[in-house]
Scaffold this active site. Structure first.
Site, PDB file in Angstrom:
ATOM      1  N   CYS A  90      -3.080   7.440  -0.298  1.00  0.00           N
ATOM      2  CA  CYS A  90      -3.865   8.631   0.054  1.00  0.00           C
ATOM      3  C   CYS A  90      -3.429   9.008   1.456  1.00  0.00           C
ATOM      4  CB  CYS A  90      -5.355   8.302   0.023  1.00  0.00           C
ATOM      5  SG  CYS A  90      -6.419   9.535   0.818  1.00  0.00           S
ATOM      6  N   THR A  91      -3.231  10.296   1.707  1.00  0.00           N
ATOM      7  CA  THR A  91      -2.635  10.695   2.991  1.00  0.00           C
ATOM      8  C   THR A  91      -3.587  10.511   4.177  1.00  0.00           C
ATOM      9  OG1 THR A  91      -3.236  12.995   2.506  1.00  0.00           O
ATOM     10  CG2 THR A  91      -0.991  12.274   1.947  1.00  0.00           C
ATOM     11  N   HIS A  92      -4.870  10.308   3.912  1.00  0.00           N
ATOM     12  CA  HIS A  92      -5.776   9.998   5.031  1.00  0.00           C
ATOM     13  C   HIS A  92      -5.530   8.583   5.567  1.00  0.00           C
ATOM     14  CE1 HIS A  92      -8.067  13.515   3.675  1.00  0.00           C
ATOM     15  NE2 HIS A  92      -8.836  13.405   4.755  1.00  0.00           N
ATOM     16  N   GLU A 132     -11.851  11.802   8.525  1.00  0.00           N
ATOM     17  CA  GLU A 132     -12.436  13.132   8.743  1.00  0.00           C
ATOM     18  C   GLU A 132     -13.340  13.131   9.981  1.00  0.00           C
ATOM     19  OE1 GLU A 132     -12.030  16.235   6.968  1.00  0.00           O
ATOM     20  OE2 GLU A 132     -10.291  15.133   6.242  1.00  0.00           O
ATOM     21  N   ASP A 185      -3.866  19.969   2.341  1.00  0.00           N
ATOM     22  CA  ASP A 185      -4.584  18.720   2.023  1.00  0.00           C
ATOM     23  C   ASP A 185      -6.065  19.054   1.886  1.00  0.00           C
ATOM     24  OD1 ASP A 185      -5.054  15.881   1.680  1.00  0.00           O
ATOM     25  OD2 ASP A 185      -5.827  15.843   3.714  1.00  0.00           O
ATOM     26  N   SER A 186      -6.823  18.086   1.366  1.00  0.00           N
ATOM     27  CA  SER A 186      -8.268  18.258   1.273  1.00  0.00           C
ATOM     28  C   SER A 186      -8.914  18.277   2.658  1.00  0.00           C
ATOM     29  CB  SER A 186      -8.868  17.107   0.470  1.00  0.00           C
ATOM     30  OG  SER A 186      -8.633  15.889   1.152  1.00  0.00           O
ATOM     31  N   TYR A 228     -11.595  15.632  -2.072  1.00  0.00           N
ATOM     32  CA  TYR A 228     -11.097  16.043  -3.385  1.00  0.00           C
ATOM     33  C   TYR A 228     -11.161  14.841  -4.344  1.00  0.00           C
ATOM     34  CZ  TYR A 228      -8.727  20.436  -1.851  1.00  0.00           C
ATOM     35  OH  TYR A 228      -8.426  21.696  -1.396  1.00  0.00           O
ATOM     36  N   GLY A 229     -11.033  13.654  -3.759  1.00  0.00           N
ATOM     37  CA  GLY A 229     -10.821  12.450  -4.567  1.00  0.00           C
ATOM     38  C   GLY A 229     -11.923  12.108  -5.548  1.00  0.00           C
ATOM     39  N   CYS A 259      -1.336  15.621  -0.331  1.00  0.00           N
ATOM     40  CA  CYS A 259      -2.578  15.044  -0.840  1.00  0.00           C
ATOM     41  C   CYS A 259      -2.245  14.462  -2.209  1.00  0.00           C
ATOM     42  CB  CYS A 259      -3.626  16.145  -0.950  1.00  0.00           C
ATOM     43  SG  CYS A 259      -5.164  15.631  -1.729  1.00  0.00           S
ATOM     44  N   ASN A 260      -2.438  13.168  -2.370  1.00  0.00           N
ATOM     45  CA  ASN A 260      -2.122  12.542  -3.658  1.00  0.00           C
ATOM     46  C   ASN A 260      -3.001  13.090  -4.768  1.00  0.00           C
ATOM     47  OD1 ASN A 260      -1.319  10.537  -1.448  1.00  0.00           O
ATOM     48  ND2 ASN A 260      -0.337   9.676  -3.246  1.00  0.00           N
TER      49      ASN A 260
HETATM   50  N1  DGL Z   1      -5.822  13.048   1.281  1.00  0.00           N
HETATM   51  C1  DGL Z   1      -6.194  13.010  -0.080  1.00  0.00           C
HETATM   52  C2  DGL Z   1      -5.199  12.215  -0.933  1.00  0.00           C
HETATM   53  O1  DGL Z   1      -4.092  11.945  -0.510  1.00  0.00           O
HETATM   54  C3  DGL Z   1      -7.540  12.559  -0.485  1.00  0.00           C
HETATM   55  C4  DGL Z   1      -8.754  12.606   0.283  1.00  0.00           C
HETATM   56  C5  DGL Z   1      -9.898  13.156  -0.524  1.00  0.00           C
HETATM   57  O2  DGL Z   1     -10.502  12.432  -1.318  1.00  0.00           O
HETATM   58  O3  DGL Z   1     -10.130  14.349  -0.357  1.00  0.00           O
HETATM   59  O4  DGL Z   1      -5.495  11.876  -2.063  1.00  0.00           O
END
Ligand code: DGL
Length: 260
Positions: free
Chosen positions: A182-184, A150, A9-10, A41-42, A72-73
């Site tokens: 989003c997995t967060h 985070e 994941d990010s 990453y988003g 991570c989506n």
């Molecule tokens: N956990 C990431 C997802 O599922 C995104 C978080 C990020 O923006 O890095 O998209």
């Protein structure tokens, strides 16, 4: 260590998926890489996310992973097809639960919370046109949710205010189901539930992904005492402080790793 499942994941968000995988497959070794130094990453361009995800995948391959879960989506949208075309092992990716949401909405309006990268991708538009053309889908990127997770801030007054600011507009616009794309975000689910109230359905994909991992796993390890290794490109002591909050059911080995 028998071949582990790799998860990436990010940052810390994919740990919500790790927790679901651990519930379904408690006897598997797991190696996790959280790219917190590169988070989010988003808000990055797809090519940049893809380059980074390939580096992380090379690292997981060095650990002999038998499968990799792109938890991570944003990374799934940017890279999963290229990963499948490049590496000789199964990859499981994420997909916002738009289809299940269409089945439970009463109001005909669904809110999707996800990152900018996920919502902008052609894959998301296809998902909506294939499965949700009859309903109204409202989307909302929530980068501040990623920052909260985070930072390990899941319960403060500030977190609550941010959750209110991001979710109430969707509910006011008629959404009776919120998709956590989003997995967060699942780490903020208790707060989202409090803010949204009992009439709003909330769906995330972690459990479904864990079931897919179980059904596609090439071999089952059956380890009596499985090992969990969590690597971060970010701050190790920050990770150490947050693991009991984010992964209360495992005791992983933790390490810092800079990926050039
Ligand atoms: N956990 C990431 C997802 O599922 C995104 C978080 C990020 O923006 O890095 O998209």
């Amino acid at each position: 260590m028998t071949s582990p499942i790799g998860i990436l994941d990010s940052g810390l968000g994919g740990l919500s998926v790790l927790n679901e995988i651990h519930k379904v497959l408690p006897n598997e070794n797991i190696v996790y890489f959280g790219d917190s130094a590169w988070c989010p990453y988003g808000s990055r361009h797809g090519d940049e996310i893809q380059d980074r995800v390939f580096k992380v995948t090379d690292f997981l391959m060095e650990h002999g992973c038998k499968m990799i879960v792109v938890a991570c989506n944003s990374a799934t949208i940017a890279a999963v097809e290229a990963l499948r075309a490049t590496y000789p092992l199964p990859f499981v990716g994420m997909e916002p639960a738009v289809k299940p949401a269409t089945m439970i909405t009463q109001s005909g309006t669904v809110g999707v919370l996800a990152t900018e990268a996920s919502l902008a991708g052609e894959k998301f538009h296809r998902l909506v046109s294939d499965h949700a053309s009859e309903i109204k889908v409202i989307t909302r990127p929530c980068p501040r949710f990623v920052d909260l997770v985070e930072a390990g801030d899941l319960t403060s007054d500030r977190a609550r205010t941010i959750v209110e600011e991001e979710t109430l507009p969707l509910i006011e616009a008629g959404a009776d189901v919120l998709v956590l794309g989003c997995t967060h975000y699942p780490f903020l689910r208790p707060l989202i539930e409090q803010v949204a109230g009992p009439d709003i359905g909330i769906i995330d994909t972690g459990e479904a992904v864990a079931q897919r991992v179980a059904s596609q796993l090439p071999t089952h390890s059956g380890c009596a005492s499985p090992q969990y290794k969590i690597f971060t490109s970010g701050n190790l002591s920050h990770l150490k402080n947050n693991i009991p909050l984010l992964c209360p059911h495992i005791t992983p080995e933790l390490a810092h790793l800079d990926l050039a």
